[in-house]
Design a protein around this motif. Structure first.
Motif, PDB file in Angstrom:
ATOM      1  N   UNK A  49       0.524  -1.298   0.089  1.00 34.69           N
ATOM      2  CA  UNK A  49      -0.133  -0.133   0.309  1.00 34.69           C
ATOM      3  C   UNK A  49       1.232   1.457   0.019  1.00 34.69           C
ATOM      4  N   UNK A  50       1.044   1.636  -1.167  1.00 41.17           N
ATOM      5  CA  UNK A  50       2.424   2.738  -1.090  1.00 41.17           C
ATOM      6  C   UNK A  50       1.754   4.129  -1.175  1.00 41.17           C
ATOM      7  N   UNK A  51       1.174   5.432  -0.744  1.00 38.04           N
ATOM      8  CA  UNK A  51       0.386   6.387  -0.690  1.00 38.04           C
ATOM      9  C   UNK A  51       1.239   7.598  -0.364  1.00 38.04           C
ATOM     10  N   UNK A 149     -13.247  -0.175  -0.203  1.00 36.78           N
ATOM     11  CA  UNK A 149     -14.195  -0.511   0.603  1.00 36.78           C
ATOM     12  C   UNK A 149     -14.945  -1.207  -1.112  1.00 36.78           C
ATOM     13  N   UNK A 150     -15.161  -0.503  -1.935  1.00 37.46           N
ATOM     14  CA  UNK A 150     -16.130  -1.127  -3.714  1.00 37.46           C
ATOM     15  C   UNK A 150     -14.792  -1.728  -4.027  1.00 37.46           C
ATOM     16  N   UNK A 151     -13.265  -1.267  -4.016  1.00 34.23           N
ATOM     17  CA  UNK A 151     -12.198  -2.289  -4.372  1.00 34.23           C
ATOM     18  C   UNK A 151     -12.441  -4.032  -3.679  1.00 34.23           C
ATOM     19  N   UNK A 152     -12.047  -3.876  -2.713  1.00 34.50           N
ATOM     20  CA  UNK A 152     -12.190  -5.135  -1.431  1.00 34.50           C
ATOM     21  C   UNK A 152     -13.618  -6.092  -2.101  1.00 34.50           C
ATOM     22  N   UNK A 153     -15.141  -5.481  -2.364  1.00 35.35           N
ATOM     23  CA  UNK A 153     -16.178  -6.015  -2.764  1.00 35.35           C
ATOM     24  C   UNK A 153     -15.531  -6.925  -4.265  1.00 35.35           C
ATOM     25  N   UNK A 162      -6.352  -9.016   3.679  1.00 42.60           N
ATOM     26  CA  UNK A 162      -6.211  -8.871   5.029  1.00 42.60           C
ATOM     27  C   UNK A 162      -6.003  -7.666   5.458  1.00 42.60           C
ATOM     28  N   UNK A 163      -4.901  -7.370   4.868  1.00 42.84           N
ATOM     29  CA  UNK A 163      -4.301  -5.506   5.636  1.00 42.84           C
ATOM     30  C   UNK A 163      -5.482  -4.996   4.854  1.00 42.84           C
ATOM     31  N   UNK A 164      -5.619  -4.520   4.018  1.00 43.90           N
ATOM     32  CA  UNK A 164      -6.669  -3.418   3.754  1.00 43.90           C
ATOM     33  C   UNK A 164      -7.974  -3.664   5.024  1.00 43.90           C
ATOM     34  N   UNK A 165      -8.795  -4.860   5.313  1.00 48.16           N
ATOM     35  CA  UNK A 165      -9.791  -4.622   5.830  1.00 48.16           C
ATOM     36  C   UNK A 165      -9.536  -4.412   6.511  1.00 48.16           C
TER      37      UNK A 165
END
Length: 173
Positions: A49-51, A149-153, A162-165
């Motif tokens: 996750x690079x920001x 959330x939309x991308x995970x769905x 798992x990290x994002x959730x």
């Protein structure tokens, strides 16, 4: 010119050309002239996750997208920064990014015992501007969280789902 490759893996003699090129999709070994960016790459693949990126002022800007993101991702974590033994096979891909379509022999440049502390030193030196979560417009924060959330769905980001959730689900509306 100094080139760096940051990773959580110690003891490497070679950086494999196994990253997907942002330029043409081929497999490459990436390096950067920016040590701060190499530090941010010292994270496991499950936290890809690079920001951070260059802005008009030619400085790296790091945006926290969830509370205490830098601390969560880097506090107490070990990292390794490598340099290529030769730059002959490397080509400039974009700005500070360099790559090779073949594996690149390397030497250890720096062993970082706490990547978070090292990033904080870089901030104090003026080499990175950190935009902390609390400083970012609440509407923008919510838009990012809901977008994740939309991308995970949709089934995206499977490698680090798992990290994002774990870090974004408390922020969803």
């Amino acid at each position: 010119m100094n080139l760096y490759h940051g990773t959580v893996i110690g003891g490497l003699d070679v950086i494999l050309a196994n990253s997907k090129s942002h330029k043409d999709g081929s497999k490459v070994a990436y390096f950067t002239t920016d040590r701060v960016y190499a530090l941010v790459c010292c994270r496991p693949k499950t936290e890809n996750f690079v920001t951070m990126g260059l802005r008009g002022d030619k400085k790296q800007h790091y945006y926290e997208r969830f509370p205490n993101q830098l601390r969560v991702m880097y506090e107490g974590r070990e990292g390794f920064i490598y340099q290529p033994t030769s730059t002959l096979q490397l080509e400039n891909i974009k700005e500070r990014s360099w790559g090779s379509k073949t594996d690149v022999p390397v030497t250890l440049f720096d062993h970082i015992t706490n990547v978070y502390e090292e990033i904080m030193k870089e901030e104090k030196a003026g080499n990175v501007i950190i935009h902390r979560y609390e400083e970012i417009d609440p509407e923008e924060r919510q838009m990012i969280a809901n977008g994740i959330k939309e991308e995970l769905e949709k089934g995206n980001f499977s490698e680090y789902r798992e990290f994002l959730y774990r870090n974004f689900s408390p922020l969803w509306q």
